[in-house]
Structure formats: C-alpha cells, structure tokens
Design a protein around this motif. Structure first.
Motif, PDB file in Angstrom:
ATOM      1  N   LEU A 109       0.834  -1.207   0.000  1.00  0.00           N
ATOM      2  CA  LEU A 109       0.000   0.000   0.000  1.00  0.00           C
ATOM      3  C   LEU A 109       0.867   1.254   0.000  1.00  0.00           C
ATOM      4  O   LEU A 109       0.585   2.212  -0.717  1.00  0.00           O
ATOM      5  CB  LEU A 109      -0.934   0.012   1.209  1.00  0.00           C
ATOM      6  N   ALA A 110       1.932   1.241   0.800  1.00  0.00           N
ATOM      7  CA  ALA A 110       2.839   2.397   0.861  1.00  0.00           C
ATOM      8  C   ALA A 110       3.513   2.622  -0.489  1.00  0.00           C
ATOM      9  O   ALA A 110       3.623   3.768  -0.956  1.00  0.00           O
ATOM     10  CB  ALA A 110       3.891   2.193   1.948  1.00  0.00           C
ATOM     11  N   ARG A 111       3.940   1.552  -1.127  1.00  0.00           N
ATOM     12  CA  ARG A 111       4.591   1.680  -2.438  1.00  0.00           C
ATOM     13  C   ARG A 111       3.616   2.246  -3.476  1.00  0.00           C
ATOM     14  O   ARG A 111       3.973   3.153  -4.235  1.00  0.00           O
ATOM     15  CB  ARG A 111       5.119   0.312  -2.891  1.00  0.00           C
ATOM     16  N   ASP A 112       2.387   1.742  -3.486  1.00  0.00           N
ATOM     17  CA  ASP A 112       1.398   2.236  -4.433  1.00  0.00           C
ATOM     18  C   ASP A 112       1.029   3.689  -4.149  1.00  0.00           C
ATOM     19  O   ASP A 112       0.869   4.486  -5.076  1.00  0.00           O
ATOM     20  CB  ASP A 112       0.144   1.364  -4.417  1.00  0.00           C
ATOM     21  N   LEU A 113       0.908   4.046  -2.884  1.00  0.00           N
ATOM     22  CA  LEU A 113       0.594   5.432  -2.524  1.00  0.00           C
ATOM     23  C   LEU A 113       1.724   6.364  -2.941  1.00  0.00           C
ATOM     24  O   LEU A 113       1.480   7.413  -3.540  1.00  0.00           O
ATOM     25  CB  LEU A 113       0.327   5.543  -1.025  1.00  0.00           C
ATOM     26  N   ASP A 114       2.961   5.982  -2.653  1.00  0.00           N
ATOM     27  CA  ASP A 114       4.103   6.818  -3.045  1.00  0.00           C
ATOM     28  C   ASP A 114       4.189   6.965  -4.555  1.00  0.00           C
ATOM     29  O   ASP A 114       4.471   8.044  -5.074  1.00  0.00           O
ATOM     30  CB  ASP A 114       5.408   6.240  -2.501  1.00  0.00           C
ATOM     31  N   SER A 115       3.926   5.880  -5.267  1.00  0.00           N
ATOM     32  CA  SER A 115       3.956   5.922  -6.725  1.00  0.00           C
ATOM     33  C   SER A 115       2.874   6.855  -7.271  1.00  0.00           C
ATOM     34  O   SER A 115       3.125   7.666  -8.168  1.00  0.00           O
ATOM     35  CB  SER A 115       3.767   4.511  -7.282  1.00  0.00           C
ATOM     36  N   ALA A 116       1.669   6.756  -6.714  1.00  0.00           N
ATOM     37  CA  ALA A 116       0.567   7.611  -7.172  1.00  0.00           C
ATOM     38  C   ALA A 116       0.857   9.076  -6.862  1.00  0.00           C
ATOM     39  O   ALA A 116       0.659   9.949  -7.720  1.00  0.00           O
ATOM     40  CB  ALA A 116      -0.746   7.177  -6.516  1.00  0.00           C
ATOM     41  N   LEU A 117       1.329   9.355  -5.650  1.00  0.00           N
ATOM     42  CA  LEU A 117       1.644  10.741  -5.296  1.00  0.00           C
ATOM     43  C   LEU A 117       2.795  11.276  -6.144  1.00  0.00           C
ATOM     44  O   LEU A 117       2.807  12.451  -6.510  1.00  0.00           O
ATOM     45  CB  LEU A 117       1.974  10.853  -3.807  1.00  0.00           C
ATOM     46  N   GLY A 118       3.744  10.421  -6.467  1.00  0.00           N
ATOM     47  CA  GLY A 118       4.842  10.838  -7.336  1.00  0.00           C
ATOM     48  C   GLY A 118       4.346  11.203  -8.728  1.00  0.00           C
ATOM     49  O   GLY A 118       4.775  12.204  -9.305  1.00  0.00           O
ATOM     50  N   ARG A 119       3.434  10.417  -9.265  1.00  0.00           N
ATOM     51  CA  ARG A 119       2.862  10.724 -10.575  1.00  0.00           C
ATOM     52  C   ARG A 119       2.066  12.030 -10.541  1.00  0.00           C
ATOM     53  O   ARG A 119       2.105  12.812 -11.472  1.00  0.00           O
ATOM     54  CB  ARG A 119       1.969   9.589 -11.054  1.00  0.00           C
ATOM     55  N   LEU A 120       1.326  12.224  -9.459  1.00  0.00           N
ATOM     56  CA  LEU A 120       0.530  13.455  -9.341  1.00  0.00           C
ATOM     57  C   LEU A 120       1.415  14.673  -9.165  1.00  0.00           C
ATOM     58  O   LEU A 120       1.085  15.754  -9.641  1.00  0.00           O
ATOM     59  CB  LEU A 120      -0.449  13.337  -8.169  1.00  0.00           C
ATOM     60  N   GLY A 121       2.545  14.516  -8.523  1.00  0.00           N
ATOM     61  CA  GLY A 121       3.445  15.641  -8.295  1.00  0.00           C
ATOM     62  C   GLY A 121       4.194  16.070  -9.535  1.00  0.00           C
ATOM     63  O   GLY A 121       4.585  17.220  -9.670  1.00  0.00           O
ATOM     64  N   ARG A 122       4.406  15.150 -10.456  1.00  0.00           N
ATOM     65  CA  ARG A 122       5.162  15.483 -11.672  1.00  0.00           C
ATOM     66  C   ARG A 122       4.330  16.213 -12.699  1.00  0.00           C
ATOM     67  O   ARG A 122       4.855  16.772 -13.642  1.00  0.00           O
ATOM     68  CB  ARG A 122       5.708  14.191 -12.296  1.00  0.00           C
ATOM     69  N   ARG A 123       3.015  16.161 -12.569  1.00  0.00           N
ATOM     70  CA  ARG A 123       2.156  16.755 -13.597  1.00  0.00           C
ATOM     71  C   ARG A 123       2.004  18.235 -13.395  1.00  0.00           C
ATOM     72  O   ARG A 123       2.051  18.802 -12.410  1.00  0.00           O
ATOM     73  CB  ARG A 123       0.792  16.095 -13.577  1.00  0.00           C
TER      74      ARG A 123
END
Length: 123
Positions: A109-123
């Motif tokens: 869950l932590a890995r998926d959350l970090d990945s999603a937040l990382g994608r949202l931050g790059r946009r």
C-alpha cells in the motif's frame, strides 16, 4: 488518526477532488488530487479553501466486509498522515481503495501510494 482540520468531510469536496482533480491509478488504490492552481474547470481560485492539505478516503463494499474496509481505511490513513505535509497548502487528496487493497500488505500500500503521489506531483 488525522486531525479534524486535515480531513475532507463534505461531499462536495470529495466530488471536487474526484471530478476536477488529477488522478493516478495503481493496483491497490486510485489517488485524486485537487489543487486550486491546477483547476481548469473553475477559473475562480478565490473560492479555493486555504489552509493545510487535507485527505479523505473512499472504501466501497467491493473491498470487503466492514471489518476489512475499516482495516484498509486505518492503514491508508496512517500512510497518508505521514505524507500529507509534502502536499501544497489547500490541496485536497482523496484516496479510493480498490478490492486488491484488502489483501495487500502495508508495504505494498505504501509503495502504491508513493507511486501515485509521485505521478501526481510530476504533472
């Protein structure tokens, strides 16, 4: 637990984040992030709520029975609380748990959350 001023409570705030925010999907969750500076549907930034970033959670019955849904929500709440200060002020984050979240371990869950937040931050 998130303090009251860091929680999304109203339905219109959930709707704004889900319909007007950016979305990043992962295998166990979908993250929706609304920021006033990225809102293309509303030209009035003045109506945006100021203050610290806030988070809300959507865990449907598709995830499992009540005990499972509450466990998933507690895990996600704990993970988001650690990362909420990284979001810009006034941002609204809504995390929607998917059925695989019921069987996922905390690290996944932590890995998926970090990945999603990382994608949202790059946009």
């Amino acid at each position: 637990m998130l303090p009251a001023d860091r929680r999304v409570k109203r339905g219109d705030e959930f709707a704004r984040a889900i319909r007007g925010g950016r979305r990043a999907g992962r295998p166990t969750l979908v993250a929706h992030l609304w920021r006033a500076d990225l809102d293309v549907t509303n030209s009035s930034v003045a109506e945006a709520r100021t203050g610290p970033a806030r988070a809300g959670f959507v865990v449907s019955k598709a995830v499992g029975p009540a005990v499972t849904r509450n466990r998933v929500k507690r895990r996600l709440r704990h993970l988001v609380a650690q990362r909420l200060d990284e979001l810009p002020d006034g941002a609204v984050l809504v995390i929607r748990a998917l059925p695989p979240a019921a069987e996922a371990h905390g690290r996944e869950l932590a890995r998926d959350l970090d990945s999603a937040l990382g994608r949202l931050g790059r946009r």
